[in-house]
Design a protein around this motif. Structure first.
Motif, PDB file in Angstrom:
ATOM      1  N   LYS A 394       0.848  -1.189   0.000  1.00  0.00           N
ATOM      2  CA  LYS A 394       0.000   0.000   0.000  1.00  0.00           C
ATOM      3  C   LYS A 394       0.886   1.242   0.000  1.00  0.00           C
ATOM      4  O   LYS A 394       2.039   1.216   0.443  1.00  0.00           O
ATOM      5  CB  LYS A 394      -0.905   0.025   1.240  1.00  0.00           C
ATOM      6  N   VAL A 395       0.319   2.350  -0.495  1.00  0.00           N
ATOM      7  CA  VAL A 395       0.926   3.670  -0.316  1.00  0.00           C
ATOM      8  C   VAL A 395      -0.068   4.481   0.495  1.00  0.00           C
ATOM      9  O   VAL A 395      -1.234   4.627   0.092  1.00  0.00           O
ATOM     10  CB  VAL A 395       1.228   4.356  -1.656  1.00  0.00           C
ATOM     11  N   ALA A 396       0.363   4.992   1.648  1.00  0.00           N
ATOM     12  CA  ALA A 396      -0.573   5.589   2.596  1.00  0.00           C
ATOM     13  C   ALA A 396      -0.140   6.989   3.014  1.00  0.00           C
ATOM     14  O   ALA A 396       1.040   7.353   2.941  1.00  0.00           O
ATOM     15  CB  ALA A 396      -0.698   4.697   3.822  1.00  0.00           C
ATOM     16  N   VAL A 408       5.301   3.964   1.822  1.00  0.00           N
ATOM     17  CA  VAL A 408       5.081   2.597   1.352  1.00  0.00           C
ATOM     18  C   VAL A 408       4.893   1.697   2.576  1.00  0.00           C
ATOM     19  O   VAL A 408       5.721   1.679   3.482  1.00  0.00           O
ATOM     20  CB  VAL A 408       6.266   2.097   0.507  1.00  0.00           C
ATOM     21  N   ILE A 409       3.777   0.959   2.598  1.00  0.00           N
ATOM     22  CA  ILE A 409       3.465   0.049   3.700  1.00  0.00           C
ATOM     23  C   ILE A 409       3.476  -1.388   3.170  1.00  0.00           C
ATOM     24  O   ILE A 409       2.739  -1.718   2.240  1.00  0.00           O
ATOM     25  CB  ILE A 409       2.076   0.339   4.308  1.00  0.00           C
ATOM     26  N   GLY A 414       4.276 -11.859   6.454  1.00  0.00           N
ATOM     27  CA  GLY A 414       3.409 -12.408   5.418  1.00  0.00           C
ATOM     28  C   GLY A 414       1.965 -11.955   5.485  1.00  0.00           C
ATOM     29  O   GLY A 414       1.172 -12.269   4.593  1.00  0.00           O
ATOM     30  N   ARG A 415       1.604 -11.205   6.522  1.00  0.00           N
ATOM     31  CA  ARG A 415       0.225 -10.744   6.693  1.00  0.00           C
ATOM     32  C   ARG A 415       0.110  -9.304   6.210  1.00  0.00           C
ATOM     33  O   ARG A 415       0.948  -8.453   6.547  1.00  0.00           O
ATOM     34  CB  ARG A 415      -0.189 -10.804   8.160  1.00  0.00           C
ATOM     35  N   PRO A 416      -0.936  -8.963   5.415  1.00  0.00           N
ATOM     36  CA  PRO A 416      -1.107  -7.576   4.984  1.00  0.00           C
ATOM     37  C   PRO A 416      -1.321  -6.658   6.178  1.00  0.00           C
ATOM     38  O   PRO A 416      -2.012  -7.028   7.140  1.00  0.00           O
ATOM     39  CB  PRO A 416      -2.349  -7.631   4.088  1.00  0.00           C
ATOM     40  N   THR A 417      -0.719  -5.486   6.124  1.00  0.00           N
ATOM     41  CA  THR A 417      -0.852  -4.511   7.202  1.00  0.00           C
ATOM     42  C   THR A 417      -2.104  -3.665   6.991  1.00  0.00           C
ATOM     43  O   THR A 417      -2.318  -3.112   5.912  1.00  0.00           O
ATOM     44  CB  THR A 417       0.387  -3.596   7.260  1.00  0.00           C
ATOM     45  N   MET A 418      -2.926  -3.584   8.027  1.00  0.00           N
ATOM     46  CA  MET A 418      -4.123  -2.759   7.990  1.00  0.00           C
ATOM     47  C   MET A 418      -3.791  -1.335   8.424  1.00  0.00           C
ATOM     48  O   MET A 418      -2.792  -1.083   9.100  1.00  0.00           O
ATOM     49  CB  MET A 418      -5.206  -3.348   8.905  1.00  0.00           C
ATOM     50  N   SER A 427      -3.836   0.600  -2.957  1.00  0.00           N
ATOM     51  CA  SER A 427      -3.310  -0.762  -2.806  1.00  0.00           C
ATOM     52  C   SER A 427      -2.615  -1.214  -4.085  1.00  0.00           C
ATOM     53  O   SER A 427      -3.007  -0.821  -5.190  1.00  0.00           O
ATOM     54  CB  SER A 427      -4.443  -1.727  -2.450  1.00  0.00           C
ATOM     55  N   PHE A 428      -1.584  -2.056  -3.926  1.00  0.00           N
ATOM     56  CA  PHE A 428      -0.765  -2.525  -5.051  1.00  0.00           C
ATOM     57  C   PHE A 428      -0.445  -4.009  -4.886  1.00  0.00           C
ATOM     58  O   PHE A 428      -0.378  -4.528  -3.773  1.00  0.00           O
ATOM     59  CB  PHE A 428       0.529  -1.723  -5.140  1.00  0.00           C
ATOM     60  N   ARG A 429      -0.196  -4.660  -6.015  1.00  0.00           N
ATOM     61  CA  ARG A 429       0.149  -6.076  -5.991  1.00  0.00           C
ATOM     62  C   ARG A 429       1.606  -6.301  -5.616  1.00  0.00           C
ATOM     63  O   ARG A 429       1.955  -7.294  -4.984  1.00  0.00           O
ATOM     64  CB  ARG A 429      -0.130  -6.711  -7.352  1.00  0.00           C
ATOM     65  N   THR A 430       2.493  -5.379  -6.040  1.00  0.00           N
ATOM     66  CA  THR A 430       3.928  -5.595  -5.837  1.00  0.00           C
ATOM     67  C   THR A 430       4.583  -4.397  -5.157  1.00  0.00           C
ATOM     68  O   THR A 430       4.067  -3.271  -5.196  1.00  0.00           O
ATOM     69  CB  THR A 430       4.649  -5.823  -7.176  1.00  0.00           C
ATOM     70  N   LYS A 431       5.727  -4.660  -4.557  1.00  0.00           N
ATOM     71  CA  LYS A 431       6.498  -3.592  -3.923  1.00  0.00           C
ATOM     72  C   LYS A 431       6.972  -2.582  -4.966  1.00  0.00           C
ATOM     73  O   LYS A 431       6.956  -1.364  -4.710  1.00  0.00           O
ATOM     74  CB  LYS A 431       7.698  -4.197  -3.189  1.00  0.00           C
TER      75      LYS A 431
END
Length: 473
Positions: A394-396, A408-409, A414-418, A427-431
């Protein structure tokens, strides 16, 4: 006696204008060429402004004041007993007064001058006050906007707009002390309504010095001109500043904080929304839904040790950490009982019985959440949740802090950050995609583009509506 005075100040927004400020405002107006034949103050209080006007405007023939408080009217009469102008003072209810008729009867040029109450309709409602305008959707809010608080407004906003609509279309000036946010809302609504305003200005004042109030305040000046066609307003950082610091205006029905900056970066303006900025999770029960890592275990806001299955527990990056750039790791976690808004929460019982038992234990606290958005929803419901929430990259940006910093978050173990509901994100698929997006958002030209729209003194200066005005790559 102190309690009575305090309630009066709350209920009527009773901040009497100090003499030094009233005189400074009148001198400023005179220097700008205002030469009133009549000065009218719709909420005149003890008459400080009218007294200052009598001393500054030598050609003024008539002073008119209306005031709800009878003792203030008596004090105003005493103050104005020896002025040279004709004086018309009366006790009156602003919300019952026929302002169009009263304004039309006055000799021109007309100056409507004053300091209307600094209080909101919700504050008055909580006091059980009857000092309110007739209920109407004058801000044209719809649906969820009203439920989440946008329907709240300052009484002075309603008053100033009402006066502008009632004023003659020429030879008339309005000058009002008010919150800066009120001044902007008044201008936006007046321009949308097509009112003939010309040569508008906002001049900031030190409200702490003059009123012992911690709020951004200003003098709003609007000249009425029949053929006015511009929608701009010069903003000055001080009452007596010689040059404006910026010029605000309108674009597509939206208020612009810096018209010059937008002109330079207009090529970045999106013609339509192509990628939605999302807000983070809204749960309104921090003590139960948020958990802190302590040693190897988790503890809730009540200090209880909590053992839950990992299925519904995710790392949470608070807005403050996003603002400070502390985004590599977090010790805060959040329970996410749904993957989309409105999803049934009953399956938690079989999938994660310990989590279900924990939520059931605190069911009353969750049921007692005050917001109407939870009514009729499955138990333990949250908002701001969807497929986008579970993207690993994500970019927040924090919506509450006065800084345009996009971060950049990434995932944690391995768990998505809320993110919380005071944060906006893409939201994005890749770094790689996230890093490229953050670089663009933090570039000088995009920063200037956003600065053109943002009013940093607002309670939540950064909004999803503003963020989505940027054209996608």
């Amino acid at each position: 006696m102190i309690r009575v005075k305090s309630r009066q100040k709350m209920e009527y927004g009773d901040f009497q204008t100090p003499v030094v400020l009233a005189e400074a405002v009148c001198r400023l107006l005179r220097a700008e060429g205002v030469r009133p034949g009549c000065v009218l103050e719709p909420t005149c209080g003890e008459g400080t402004f009218l007294e200052a006007a009598a001393g500054v405007f030598a050609d003024c023939q008539r002073l008119v004041g209306r005031e709800w408080n009878r003792s203030y009217v008596a004090e105003a009469r005493r103050r104005l007993s020896s002025v040279h102008a004709d004086v018309d003072l009366a006790q009156a209810d602003f919300f019952q007064q026929d302002w169009s008729s009263l304004l039309d009867r006055q000799p021109g040029p007309l100056l409507v001058l004053g300091n209307p109450p600094w209080v909101t309709n919700s504050a008055l409602g909580s006091l059980g006050s009857g000092n309110l305008p007739t209920k109407s959707n004058f801000q044209n809010e719809r649906g969820i906007a009203a439920k989440t608080g946008k329907a709240n407004f300052d009484i002075s906003q309603w008053m100033i707009l009402h006066l502008l609509k009632a004023m003659p279309r020429h030879d008339a000036t309005l000058a009002m002390l008010c919150k800066t946010t009120v001044a902007r809302k008044v201008l936006q609504q007046a321009w949308k309504a097509g009112l003939p305003l010309a040569d508008c200005s906002i001049r900031k004042i030190d409200s702490r010095e003059h009123f012992a109030a911690s709020v951004d305040a200003c003098l709003l000046v609007c000249h009425m001109q029949t053929d006015a066609s511009t929608s701009t307003c010069e903003v000055y950082d001080q009452l007596d500043a010689d040059q404006p610091s910026t010029v605000l205006g309108m674009h597509g029905g939206n208020l612009i904080a810096d018209q010059t900056a937008l002109t330079r970066q207009r090529h970045l303006l999106a013609s339509q929304v192509t990628r939605r900025w999302r807000s983070g999770i809204k749960h309104d029960c921090r003590a139960i839904m948020q958990l802190e890592q302590q040693g190897r275990g988790l503890v809730n806001g009540l200090g209880e040790a909590v053992e839950l299955e990992p299925d519904y527990v995710y790392p949470l990056m608070p807005a403050g950490s996003v603002y400070r750039g502390e985004v590599a790791q977090t010790d805060t976690f959040v329970i996410v009982p749904q993957q989309r808004t409105g999803e049934d929460t009953a399956p938690i019982e079989s999938v994660a019985p310990r989590t279900w038992a924990y939520l059931q234990k605190h069911a009353q606290r969750l049921a007692d959440r005050k917001s109407s958005i939870y009514r009729g929803r499955p138990p333990f419901s949250i908002f701001g949740i969807g497929e986008y929430s579970f993207a690993k990259w994500k970019v927040a940006i924090s919506a509450l802090h006065k800084q345009l910093s996009f971060r950049v978050i990434g995932p944690q173990e391995g768990r998505p950050t809320m993110l919380d509901d005071t944060t906006y994100f893409l939201s994005f698929r890749t770094k790689k995609e996230a890093v490229a997006a953050a670089a663009r958002l933090n570039s000088p030209e995009v920063q200037e583009f956003y600065q053109a729209w943002i009013f940093w003194d607002a309670k939540r200066p950064i909004t999803s509506e503003i963020l989505q005005r940027l054209k996608a790559d």
